[in-house]
Scaffold this active site. Structure first.
Site, PDB file in Angstrom:
ATOM      1  N   GLU A   4       0.276  -0.373  35.268  1.00 39.44           N
ATOM      2  CA  GLU A   4       1.311   0.035  36.241  1.00 39.44           C
ATOM      3  C   GLU A   4       2.287  -1.108  36.512  1.00 39.44           C
ATOM      4  O   GLU A   4       2.030  -2.268  36.154  1.00 39.44           O
ATOM      5  CB  GLU A   4       0.664   0.489  37.553  1.00 39.44           C
ATOM      6  N   LYS A  43      -8.019   0.392  47.410  1.00 36.39           N
ATOM      7  CA  LYS A  43      -7.645  -0.808  48.156  1.00 36.39           C
ATOM      8  C   LYS A  43      -8.402  -0.828  49.486  1.00 36.39           C
ATOM      9  O   LYS A  43      -8.475   0.188  50.173  1.00 36.39           O
ATOM     10  CB  LYS A  43      -6.144  -0.803  48.423  1.00 36.39           C
TER      11      LYS A  43
HETATM   12  N1  PSU Z   1      -0.402  -2.956  44.153  1.00 36.72           N
HETATM   13  C1  PSU Z   1       0.397  -3.682  44.942  1.00 36.72           C
HETATM   14  N2  PSU Z   1       1.305  -3.039  45.733  1.00 36.72           N
HETATM   15  C2  PSU Z   1       1.425  -1.684  45.736  1.00 36.72           C
HETATM   16  C3  PSU Z   1       0.584  -0.936  44.875  1.00 36.72           C
HETATM   17  C4  PSU Z   1      -0.295  -1.635  44.117  1.00 36.72           C
HETATM   18  O1  PSU Z   1       0.254  -4.899  44.952  1.00 36.72           O
HETATM   19  O2  PSU Z   1       2.263  -1.125  46.452  1.00 36.72           O
HETATM   20  C5  PSU Z   1       0.728   0.537  44.785  1.00 36.72           C
HETATM   21  C6  PSU Z   1      -0.121   1.148  43.647  1.00 36.72           C
HETATM   22  O3  PSU Z   1       0.780   1.414  42.606  1.00 36.72           O
HETATM   23  C7  PSU Z   1      -0.693   2.401  44.237  1.00 36.72           C
HETATM   24  C8  PSU Z   1       0.222   2.592  45.406  1.00 36.72           C
HETATM   25  O4  PSU Z   1      -0.675   3.469  43.342  1.00 36.72           O
HETATM   26  O5  PSU Z   1       0.398   1.291  45.908  1.00 36.72           O
HETATM   27  C9  PSU Z   1      -0.270   3.505  46.471  1.00 36.72           C
HETATM   28  O6  PSU Z   1       0.770   3.650  47.392  1.00 36.72           O
HETATM   29  P1  PSU Z   1       0.819   4.923  48.337  1.00 36.72           P
HETATM   30  O7  PSU Z   1      -0.341   4.749  49.261  1.00 36.72           O
HETATM   31  O8  PSU Z   1       2.154   4.847  49.004  1.00 36.72           O
HETATM   32  O9  PSU Z   1       0.674   6.121  47.433  1.00 36.72           O
END
Ligand code: PSU
Ligand code: MN
Length: 302
Positions: A24, A158
């Site tokens: 990603e 996370k």
């Molecule tokens: N890693 C980071 N920052 C991020 C993310 C990952 O250091 O913002 C991203 C990932 O790509 C994950 C996303 O899929 O956060 C999830 O965000 P949300 O909860 O808005 O869907």
């Protein structure tokens, strides 16, 4: 019109049936400061190569969905200050408007499947946020795992999230959550979440076999492989919990919501932990890249 553009190396690997691992790009643009983000992205790609697979970092650059970036493209993306954060809802709009954006877990899965890539390595997936009973903030990553047949290797969800609720939603969606080499669910920066993982596997080969069996059964979704951070790099849960609590309170106090929540929390945790969280984050991504490449190699064997 081709929907995506593979890099020359990715095109060649796919044409020859060689193992490919998707990566990603939100982690590059919304996760780490420059220049550590570029250094991390390069090291992750090299780790995949050293483990026998071809890395395919995914991003939308000026409207073009790239599956695999050249080093110059990677460097440019790492320096882009205002890249959009693309999830399932945003990717088509970004492409149709010729804009630049980095893909989250959900959008990377979509692109990987389009290109015929079955394995994807990242840091941690999104999930159910703390307070979701009021905010309804549940990452689109979870719904994506229920419908897109890509195996995602992460260090769990996370740890800023409500992990028990995240597990419940994944169970409801029929997503296998497989802890690698231990019974406990890992918690991103920490090896243990204080929760038992629903499933456990100890070898890349078993994970590849389960991926294939899902396909044979016609089940639409993917698998989540929860790979614990290496022991020497972990920040224990009792150290992380107060840091996460403080960052979460700061987010509430500053009115942070929606797509900004995850990047804000990670940035605050980086500041509060005085950079320690970033070191752990890099170590766990490299560890996931290694395991993902091993799974990709197993998958390409038959
Ligand atoms: N890693 C980071 N920052 C991020 C993310 C990952 O250091 O913002 C991203 C990932 O790509 C994950 C996303 O899929 O956060 C999830 O965000 P949300 O909860 O808005 O869907
Ligand atoms: Mn959200």
């Amino acid at each position: 019109m081709s929907l995506y553009t593979p890099s020359p190396k990715v095109a060649e690997a796919l044409a020859n049936g060689r193992p490919v691992v998707a990566l990603e790009s939100t982690i590059i643009t919304h996760g780490m400061p420059w220049p550590q983000n570029l250094e991390m992205a390069r090291r992750v790609e090299q780790t995949v190569r050293d483990s026998g697979a071809e890395p395919a970092t995914i991003a939308v650059l000026e409207g073009v969905l790239h599956v695999g970036l050249t080093d110059a493209q990677l460097e440019k993306l790492a320096q882009t200050l205002h890249a959009a954060k693309l999830s399932r809802a945003d990717i088509a709009v970004c492409m149709s408007q010729g804009k630049t954006g980095a893909t989250t877990v959900a959008a990377t899965m979509i692109a990987a499947q389009l290109a015929g890539i079955s394995i994807f390595a990242t840091g941690g997936i999104g999930g159910v946020h703390m307070g979701a009973e009021n905010s309804f903030d549940i990452s689109a990553d979870l719904a994506e795992l229920s419908q897109t047949a890509v195996t995602v290797v992460a260090a769990g969800a996370k740890a800023i999230l409500d992990l028990p609720k995240t597990l419940e939603v994944l169970e409801t969606y029929g997503v296998p959550v497989i802890s690698y080499g231990q019974d406990q669910l890992p918690a991103f920066w920490s090896r243990e979440a204080g929760l038992r993982a629903p499933l456990r596997m100890n070898h890349a080969k078993e994970i590849a076999a389960a991926h294939k069996m899902r396909g044979a059964l016609g089940l639409p979704g993917g698998q989540l492989i929860a790979n614990p951070i290496p022991t020497e790099a972990e920040i224990p849960r009792d150290v992380m919990l107060p840091i996460i609590r403080r960052a979460t309170q700061d987010a509430v106090d500053n009115g942070i919501s929606g797509k900004d929540t995850t990047p804000y929390l990670l940035q605050r945790i980086y500041e509060i932990s005085e950079g320690r969280s970033l070191e752990a984050n890099i170590a766990l991504v490299l560890n996931n890249a290694r395991l993902a490449a091993q799974i990709a190699c197993e998958l390409s064997k038959s």
